[in-house]
Write an enzyme that holds these catalytic residues in place. Structure first.
Site, PDB file in Angstrom:
ATOM      1  N   ASP A  21      46.903 -10.084  22.587  1.00 59.01           N
ATOM      2  CA  ASP A  21      47.157  -8.806  21.902  1.00 59.01           C
ATOM      3  C   ASP A  21      46.197  -8.686  20.707  1.00 59.01           C
ATOM      4  O   ASP A  21      46.097  -9.602  19.894  1.00 59.01           O
ATOM      5  CB  ASP A  21      48.619  -8.794  21.429  1.00 59.01           C
ATOM      6  CG  ASP A  21      49.051  -7.442  20.862  1.00 59.01           C
ATOM      7  OD1 ASP A  21      50.049  -6.902  21.361  1.00 59.01           O
ATOM      8  OD2 ASP A  21      48.399  -6.956  19.930  1.00 59.01           O
ATOM      9  N   ASP A 116      46.255  -2.458  24.028  1.00 62.20           N
ATOM     10  CA  ASP A 116      45.610  -3.622  23.398  1.00 62.20           C
ATOM     11  C   ASP A 116      46.319  -4.926  23.761  1.00 62.20           C
ATOM     12  O   ASP A 116      46.209  -5.903  23.042  1.00 62.20           O
ATOM     13  CB  ASP A 116      45.596  -3.452  21.877  1.00 62.20           C
ATOM     14  CG  ASP A 116      46.928  -3.795  21.228  1.00 62.20           C
ATOM     15  OD1 ASP A 116      47.974  -3.573  21.864  1.00 62.20           O
ATOM     16  OD2 ASP A 116      46.901  -4.300  20.095  1.00 62.20           O
ATOM     17  N   GLU A 117      47.052  -4.913  24.844  1.00 64.00           N
ATOM     18  CA  GLU A 117      47.908  -6.063  25.135  1.00 64.00           C
ATOM     19  C   GLU A 117      47.910  -6.334  26.631  1.00 64.00           C
ATOM     20  O   GLU A 117      48.013  -5.401  27.429  1.00 64.00           O
ATOM     21  CB  GLU A 117      49.323  -5.690  24.672  1.00 64.00           C
ATOM     22  CG  GLU A 117      50.371  -6.683  24.999  1.00 64.00           C
ATOM     23  CD  GLU A 117      51.773  -6.136  24.714  1.00 64.00           C
ATOM     24  OE1 GLU A 117      51.921  -4.946  24.374  1.00 64.00           O
ATOM     25  OE2 GLU A 117      52.712  -6.917  24.869  1.00 64.00           O
TER      26      GLU A 117
HETATM   27  P1  TTP Z   1      50.445  -3.008  18.564  1.00 62.83           P
HETATM   28  O1  TTP Z   1      49.754  -4.103  19.332  1.00 62.83           O
HETATM   29  O2  TTP Z   1      51.919  -2.929  18.633  1.00 62.83           O
HETATM   30  O3  TTP Z   1      50.072  -3.116  17.023  1.00 62.83           O
HETATM   31  P2  TTP Z   1      48.702  -3.517  16.333  1.00 62.83           P
HETATM   32  O4  TTP Z   1      47.672  -3.959  17.324  1.00 62.83           O
HETATM   33  O5  TTP Z   1      48.256  -2.395  15.461  1.00 62.83           O
HETATM   34  O6  TTP Z   1      49.131  -4.716  15.391  1.00 62.83           O
HETATM   35  P3  TTP Z   1      49.570  -6.184  15.834  1.00 62.83           P
HETATM   36  O7  TTP Z   1      48.578  -7.095  15.193  1.00 62.83           O
HETATM   37  O8  TTP Z   1      50.939  -6.341  15.305  1.00 62.83           O
HETATM   38  O9  TTP Z   1      49.513  -6.258  17.332  1.00 62.83           O
HETATM   39  O10 TTP Z   1      49.880  -1.614  19.019  1.00 62.83           O
HETATM   40  C1  TTP Z   1      48.506  -1.424  19.387  1.00 62.83           C
HETATM   41  C2  TTP Z   1      48.004  -0.074  18.937  1.00 62.83           C
HETATM   42  O11 TTP Z   1      48.814   0.952  19.498  1.00 62.83           O
HETATM   43  C3  TTP Z   1      48.083   0.111  17.441  1.00 62.83           C
HETATM   44  O12 TTP Z   1      46.925  -0.371  16.768  1.00 62.83           O
HETATM   45  C4  TTP Z   1      48.253   1.587  17.309  1.00 62.83           C
HETATM   46  C5  TTP Z   1      48.971   2.019  18.578  1.00 62.83           C
HETATM   47  N1  TTP Z   1      50.397   2.269  18.266  1.00 62.83           N
HETATM   48  C6  TTP Z   1      50.798   3.567  18.045  1.00 62.83           C
HETATM   49  O13 TTP Z   1      49.995   4.504  18.130  1.00 62.83           O
HETATM   50  N2  TTP Z   1      52.115   3.796  17.708  1.00 62.83           N
HETATM   51  C7  TTP Z   1      53.024   2.779  17.599  1.00 62.83           C
HETATM   52  O14 TTP Z   1      54.214   3.026  17.275  1.00 62.83           O
HETATM   53  C8  TTP Z   1      52.593   1.437  17.842  1.00 62.83           C
HETATM   54  C9  TTP Z   1      53.572   0.289  17.724  1.00 62.83           C
HETATM   55  C10 TTP Z   1      51.277   1.231  18.172  1.00 62.83           C
HETATM   56 MG    MG Z   2      48.165  -5.344  18.800  1.00 62.93          MG
END
Ligand code: TTP
Ligand code: MG
Length: 418
Positions: A21, A116-117
């Protein structure tokens, strides 16, 4: 307390799952492209005075309590020195594509869980690699080198444990859960770590004095069933680190959807239909790119008061063409909305029950015409950009949104759900 999972591991072939991720994805892309933002609190999703919520924020902003989904105004209150940017979804999508391309080099079993995962399974790749641990580390290095973004990686024997391992590794780390360590690893984690335990479930469980995963082990299956219905069984197993779910690899995607929140609430019928047409067009493009036809089309509408309604239709002939999707979507949408005519804050369209082929019936020559038309459309757009060919309805959006160099309109929150 012994976890019942331990007794299974010896008789089942041990799986090797890697979860990966990107860290603060949207924010990290912004920093990569504008290094002056490095080390600063950054909120992506809109400007402080705008309506809407943060899509994400940098880890520096998280120290102030800012998080994804928080209203922008609240983010500003908590961290007025943060830099706010609206974000560019097309850009993030191109980074996401590069990310997945790398992952597909390592194993055919890749589940693209979100933008992103991903989960990667190596169970079938025993002949290919001498050490899965080394492969997992190599993937991490390659993503960081070639995509330029920080990433966290977790490895374990199933999906839930791998995902929780990544959570432990964040930001920027690698964590591999060894067999036998499951119980200690899970014990102290907060119940919110388990996917499926959302805010409502958390409230119910906390009332029962269940806060940590180990507290969940005390609840009998019957109690979980009475609280959560069929989900109770899943929670019972997941909380013990038992997870047989296979990866949802590309061919097994369940649905694709495109939705957007408006800059301001909308009641104008033509403007609503213009959004729906554009989203249908984007959905059709994704279906064709992914080589699927949708047998069910669903539209969703959210009113200003957040009440959300949806309506779906099962089609005798699966579709992947914009005009076919839009025709159904418009009909469903008007059935939903015409009664109230209230202002909306979001519309969306989704295609599900995906199939890989359809059989054109003898009486449906015109389907072939639609298909050829779509292919021609794709070719033109490949050369000249998505917005080079739009229907009259879609063009109306040009008055509301900026274009992203022909790649599409820059919507407020482009849905990128798969
Ligand atoms: P995530 O992987 O949940 O968050 P992140 O990559 O920003 O941070 P982390 O290091 O905790 O993984 O989500 C990936 C992307 O998806 C995030 O950068 C923005 C988008 N997103 C939204 O648009 N709305 C949301 O509510 C969430 C959780 C994510
Ligand atoms: Mg992320």
């Amino acid at each position: 307390m012994r976890l019942p999972g331990a007794q299974f591991s010896s008789c089942q072939k041990r799986r090797y799952i890697v979860h990966i991720d990107l860290d603060a994805f949207f924010a990290s892309v912004e920093v990569l492209l504008n290094p002056s933002l490095k080390g600063k609190p950054l909120v992506v999703g809109g400007l402080p005075h705008e309506r809407g919520v943060a899509a994400t924020c940098s880890y520096e902003a998280r120290k102030y309590g800012v998080h994804s989904g928080m209203p922008l105004r609240e983010c500003y209150k908590l961290c007025p020195e943060a830099i706010f940017v609206r974000g560019n979804y097309h850009l993030y999508q191109s980074f996401s594509e590069k990310f997945f391309q790398i992952l597909h080099d390592y194993t055919p079993d890749v589940e693209e869980a979100s933008l992103d995962e991903a989960y990667l399974e190596f169970t079938r790749c025993g002949q290919l690699y001498s050490s899965f641990t080394e492969v997992a580390k190599d993937i991490k290095c390659r993503v960081e080198r070639e995509v330029g973004l920080s990433v966290s990686v977790g490895a374990a024997s199933n999906k839930i444990l791998a995902k929780l391992a990544t959570r432990r590794a964040k930001p920027g780390g690698f964590f591999e859960l060894q067999p036998g360590e499951e119980e200690e690893f899970l014990r102290e984690l907060d119940i919110s770590a388990i996917p499926g335990i959302g805010p409502k479930a958390q409230v119910m469980l906390r009332l029962l004095n269940v806060h940590k995963i180990a507290d969940l082990w005390r609840l009998p299956l019957a109690t979980l069933r009475s609280l959560f219905g069929v989900m109770g069984d899943e929670l019972y197993l997941l909380s013990r680190g038992i997870d047989y779910r296979p990866l949802q690899t590309r061919g097994k995607s369940e649905s694709f959807s495109r939705e957007t929140t408006f800059l301001q609430d909308v009641w104008d019928r033509d403007l609503l239909l213009a959004h729906l047409a554009y989203l249908s067009d984007r959905l059709a493009l994704t279906l064709r790119q992914e080589k699927f036809y949708a047998q069910v089309i669903e539209v969703k509408a959210r009113y200003s008061d957040f009440k959300t309604v949806s309506k779906r239709r099962f089609l005798s002939m699966p579709v992947q063409e914009m005009n076919r999707i839009y025709r159904v979507a418009e009909e469903l949408f008007l059935e939903l909305w015409d009664k109230s005519r209230l202002t909306l804050r979001l519309v969306g369209v989704k295609g599900s029950r995906l199939v890989e082929e359809r059989h054109l019936s003898l009486f449906e020559f015109y389907q072939e015409k639609d298909e050829r038309l779509s292919q021609a459309l794709d070719r033109v757009r490949e050369r000249y950009g998505f917005t080079a060919v739009l229907t009259g309805r879609e063009k109306m959006l040009g008055e509301v949104y900026e274009e992203d160099k022909g790649r599409g309109f820059i919507l407020k929150t482009a849905s990128l759900t798969r």
